[in-house]
Motif scaffolding. Structure first.
Motif, PDB file in Angstrom:
ATOM      1  N   LYS A 289       0.845  -1.191   0.000  1.00 47.54           N
ATOM      2  CA  LYS A 289       0.000   0.000   0.000  1.00 47.54           C
ATOM      3  C   LYS A 289       0.880   1.241   0.000  1.00 47.54           C
ATOM      4  CE  LYS A 289      -3.948  -1.964   2.428  1.00 47.54           C
ATOM      5  NZ  LYS A 289      -4.764  -1.917   3.638  1.00 47.54           N
ATOM      6  N   ASN A 290       0.333   2.313  -0.546  1.00 40.16           N
ATOM      7  CA  ASN A 290       1.027   3.595  -0.551  1.00 40.16           C
ATOM      8  C   ASN A 290       0.451   4.484   0.545  1.00 40.16           C
ATOM      9  OD1 ASN A 290       2.398   2.671  -2.747  1.00 40.16           O
ATOM     10  ND2 ASN A 290       1.369   3.979  -4.230  1.00 40.16           N
ATOM     11  N   TYR A 291       1.352   5.125   1.278  1.00 38.43           N
ATOM     12  CA  TYR A 291       0.973   6.042   2.347  1.00 38.43           C
ATOM     13  C   TYR A 291       1.708   7.359   2.143  1.00 38.43           C
ATOM     14  CZ  TYR A 291      -0.989   2.034   4.819  1.00 38.43           C
ATOM     15  OH  TYR A 291      -1.734   0.939   5.169  1.00 38.43           O
ATOM     16  N   ALA A 292       1.205   8.390   2.805  1.00 37.65           N
ATOM     17  CA  ALA A 292       1.882   9.684   2.764  1.00 37.65           C
ATOM     18  C   ALA A 292       1.911  10.258   4.167  1.00 37.65           C
ATOM     19  CB  ALA A 292       1.168  10.644   1.826  1.00 37.65           C
ATOM     20  N   TYR A 293       3.000  10.935   4.477  1.00 34.30           N
ATOM     21  CA  TYR A 293       3.093  11.636   5.753  1.00 34.30           C
ATOM     22  C   TYR A 293       3.352  13.108   5.467  1.00 34.30           C
ATOM     23  CZ  TYR A 293       4.372  13.223  10.343  1.00 34.30           C
ATOM     24  OH  TYR A 293       4.411  13.927  11.521  1.00 34.30           O
ATOM     25  N   ILE A 294       2.535  13.952   6.106  1.00 32.82           N
ATOM     26  CA  ILE A 294       2.601  15.407   5.939  1.00 32.82           C
ATOM     27  C   ILE A 294       2.766  16.032   7.309  1.00 32.82           C
ATOM     28  CG2 ILE A 294       1.201  17.433   5.327  1.00 32.82           C
ATOM     29  CD1 ILE A 294      -0.046  15.708   3.102  1.00 32.82           C
ATOM     30  N   ARG A 295       3.669  17.013   7.402  1.00 35.00           N
ATOM     31  CA  ARG A 295       3.854  17.702   8.684  1.00 35.00           C
ATOM     32  C   ARG A 295       4.073  19.183   8.437  1.00 35.00           C
ATOM     33  NH1 ARG A 295       7.516  19.969  11.678  1.00 35.00           N
ATOM     34  NH2 ARG A 295       9.181  19.551  10.175  1.00 35.00           N
TER      35      ARG A 295
END
Length: 198
Positions: free
Chosen positions: A2-8
């Protein structure tokens, strides 16, 4: 896989739209995008920790730039190794193609990725230090211009000295003065001390 994204982003008033646009272009499902509005000094972030619970071996994590992952040199290095070696996930840093663990699996590629990661995480922490210095300089400059920080100072009535004299002579209680002047007990005693000094 699966593809995930992290944003901060560092604070509640900062906007994450640029990072969201980048993730939308990659067609990452909204449910797989994790956003924190918190400092990058460490990894004790609520949504980042939730993301870690979902990541499985073979998954791919996208971040826009290495400073969105964090701003602490050692912590970034440790977290990168934890994710890629222990959790066995791939990471793609969108604005730095050399930091894409899917592409460079041989020894030379790993060496180059490690080198780039070290340089960028050093730069991320340096920028964090520079931000703190600029904030301190800005605060000092504002104070020098007479800008006050914190709550506005309580207004004291013109007859405050007479009220204090009555209090000292037991003709008024402290609570009566607080109510009359609409000030806190701490402000009252601070102003009394200031009167004694002047």
């Amino acid at each position: 896989m699966k593809n995930y994204a992290y944003i901060r982003v560092s604070s509640l008033d900062q906007n994450e739209s640029r990072q969201l646009r980048a993730m939308a272009e990659l067609a990452i499902p909204k449910g797989n995008i994790y956003i924190d509005k918190q400092s990058g000094k460490d990894f004790n972030r609520y949504n980042y920790q939730k993301l870690l619970q979902r990541l499985m071996p073979g998954d791919l994590l996208y971040i826009l730039s290495i400073d969105r992952l964090g701003r602490n040199y050692r912590e970034i290095q440790n977290q990168w190794r934890y994710l890629t070696e222990e959790r066995q996930i791939d990471i793609c840093v969108i604005d730095m193609p050399l930091l894409d663990t899917r592409r460079y699996k041989d020894l030379l590629g790993t060496f180059i990725s490690d080198l780039v990661l070290q340089v960028l995480s050093f730069v991320a922490e340096s920028e964090r230090d520079n931000i703190r210095k600029r904030q301190a300089q800005g605060i000092a400059a504002a104070k020098a211009r007479g800008t006050r920080f914190g709550r506005p100072e309580a207004k004291i009535p013109k007859n405050f000295k007479q009220l204090v004299n009555k209090w000292r002579n037991n003709k008024l209680t402290c609570e009566e003065i607080l109510q009359t002047c609409q000030i806190s007990k701490a402000t009252f005693y601070r102003r009394v001390r200031e009167m004694e000094i002047s």
